[in-house]
Design a protein around this motif. Structure first.
Motif, PDB file in Angstrom:
ATOM      1  N   UNK A   1       0.659  -1.247   0.076  1.00  0.00           N
ATOM      2  CA  UNK A   1       0.029   0.152  -0.254  1.00  0.00           C
ATOM      3  C   UNK A   1       0.789   1.451  -0.024  1.00  0.00           C
ATOM      4  N   UNK A   2       1.991   1.096   0.443  1.00  0.00           N
ATOM      5  CA  UNK A   2       3.126   2.248   0.530  1.00  0.00           C
ATOM      6  C   UNK A   2       2.556   3.343   1.758  1.00  0.00           C
ATOM      7  N   UNK A   3       1.921   2.637   2.614  1.00  0.00           N
ATOM      8  CA  UNK A   3       1.602   3.694   3.876  1.00  0.00           C
ATOM      9  C   UNK A   3       1.385   2.759   5.114  1.00  0.00           C
ATOM     10  N   UNK A   4       1.271   3.466   6.183  1.00  0.00           N
ATOM     11  CA  UNK A   4       0.838   2.732   7.474  1.00  0.00           C
ATOM     12  C   UNK A   4      -0.351   3.726   7.884  1.00  0.00           C
ATOM     13  N   UNK A   5      -1.526   3.237   8.166  1.00  0.00           N
ATOM     14  CA  UNK A   5      -2.365   3.923   8.603  1.00  0.00           C
ATOM     15  C   UNK A   5      -2.468   3.668  10.321  1.00  0.00           C
ATOM     16  N   UNK A   6      -2.390   4.894  10.795  1.00  0.00           N
ATOM     17  CA  UNK A   6      -2.187   4.974  12.313  1.00  0.00           C
ATOM     18  C   UNK A   6      -3.342   5.447  12.967  1.00  0.00           C
TER      19      UNK A   6
ATOM     20  N   UNK B   1       7.576  12.282  15.961  1.00  0.00           N
ATOM     21  CA  UNK B   1       8.659  12.392  15.548  1.00  0.00           C
ATOM     22  C   UNK B   1       9.234  10.883  15.422  1.00  0.00           C
ATOM     23  N   UNK B   2       9.241  10.054  16.408  1.00  0.00           N
ATOM     24  CA  UNK B   2       9.480   8.749  16.296  1.00  0.00           C
ATOM     25  C   UNK B   2       9.052   7.883  15.092  1.00  0.00           C
ATOM     26  N   UNK B   3       7.620   8.022  14.755  1.00  0.00           N
ATOM     27  CA  UNK B   3       7.205   7.327  14.001  1.00  0.00           C
ATOM     28  C   UNK B   3       7.270   7.714  12.507  1.00  0.00           C
ATOM     29  N   UNK B   4       7.697   8.831  12.479  1.00  0.00           N
ATOM     30  CA  UNK B   4       8.270   9.516  11.021  1.00  0.00           C
ATOM     31  C   UNK B   4       9.374   8.600  10.704  1.00  0.00           C
ATOM     32  N   UNK B   5      10.348   8.773  11.609  1.00  0.00           N
ATOM     33  CA  UNK B   5      11.646   7.944  11.637  1.00  0.00           C
ATOM     34  C   UNK B   5      11.422   6.424  11.118  1.00  0.00           C
ATOM     35  N   UNK B   6      10.409   6.032  11.861  1.00  0.00           N
ATOM     36  CA  UNK B   6      10.333   4.370  11.763  1.00  0.00           C
ATOM     37  C   UNK B   6       9.511   4.102  10.187  1.00  0.00           C
ATOM     38  N   UNK B   7       8.849   4.896   9.926  1.00  0.00           N
ATOM     39  CA  UNK B   7       8.261   4.832   8.389  1.00  0.00           C
ATOM     40  C   UNK B   7       9.150   4.916   7.502  1.00  0.00           C
ATOM     41  N   UNK B   8      10.049   6.055   7.760  1.00  0.00           N
ATOM     42  CA  UNK B   8      11.321   5.884   6.684  1.00  0.00           C
ATOM     43  C   UNK B   8      12.252   4.924   6.718  1.00  0.00           C
TER      44      UNK B   8
END
Length: 273
Positions: A35-40, A63-70
């Motif tokens: 899907x290219x995305x994580x729906x949180x 900030x943490x989840x932005x980095x995890x997603x990268x």
């Protein structure tokens, strides 16, 4: 002839079911990457983890989840969901993950899949800055204490109050509502996780003060939550690997210090209770 044909058809049907079962076996990480995305889902009223500032989502969680997603190579989709609707919504697959900080408890470990801890969650107490009558946690005996409903901190406050001989516990939909009532004198104290209350006092020292000591519960941790089962195993591992990488390269420390003003070393394994 008819029996033989029926037998072959039955065998074919079983084989088809087997193929279908294999094809249907889900892998959430693969689905997320496809899907290219994580729906949180998170509650954007839980500073310093999740906040809406002039309509913009920010905070330590983001900030943490932005980095995890990268690290996972996907885009995060952030949704503001009331806390009481988050875990039920996760169970019926309305989103991929709950990133609102959720306290790891033995009961929840039986029902959900947790990531590595992302912060300390030990329950603590805050009071009005002008209040000189209460200092130690046991001073809340016979008092009225606010807490967010449906949280592990609520259960710990109830148990602690009973051990003291009685505390009136008032539940709130959000911590902001509890803080407002505390500031207005309608509460004697508010219970919450130490990081949340430390942030509150840091930003509003003229209004609020921590008890000394502030903590009264057993050490506990916040983490993110996935659905249970093998479908989530690779997803959990990918997130945990990303968190460990961020820990080792200093990103977790920098984000903690940005929002909490201090760094707490966290377990490198998911606690079992």
């Amino acid at each position: 002839m008819t029996m033989n044909t029926s037998f072959k058809a039955a065998l074919f049907g079983l084989a088809a079911l087997g193929l279908t079962g294999t094809a249907a076996s889900a892998d959430q990480l693969a689905d997320v990457k496809a899907a290219g995305k994580i729906v949180t889902a998170t509650d954007m009223h839980y500073a310093p983890f999740d906040m809406l500032t002039n309509g913009t989502y920010e905070g330590m969680t983001k900030d943490l989840f932005d980095e995890v997603s990268k690290e996972l190579g996907v885009e995060p989709v952030y949704q503001d969901i009331p806390w009481t609707a988050e875990l039920p919504g996760l169970e019926v697959k309305k989103f991929d993950i709950v990133i609102a900080p959720v306290t790891i408890t033995a009961e929840r470990l039986e029902r959900y899949t947790f990531t590595l801890p992302i912060a300390d969650a030990t329950v603590s107490l805050v009071k009005a800055a002008a209040n000189t009558e209460m200092n130690k946690p046991e001073d809340i005996k016979g008092k009225t204490v606010g807490v967010q409903q449906g949280t592990a901190q609520f259960k710990q406050l109830q148990a602690y109050g009973e051990s003291l001989g009685g505390v009136t516990v008032k539940e709130y939909g959000t911590t902001d509502e509890a803080y407002a009532d505390l500031a207005a004198g309608r509460l004697d104290a508010v219970a919450g996780s130490l990081p949340n209350l430390t942030y509150l006092v840091k930003n509003r020292p003229e209004t609020f003060a921590l008890f000394e000591p502030a903590q009264f519960g057993e050490p506990s941790y916040f983490a993110w939550v996935l659905r249970p089962g093998e479908d989530s195993a690779s997803f959990q591992k990918a997130i945990n690997d990303a968190v460990l990488k961020m820990t080792d390269d200093g990103r977790v420390k920098a984000i903690q210090e940005k929002w909490l003003g201090t760094y707490t070393e966290l377990p490198r394994e998911v606690p079992t209770k």
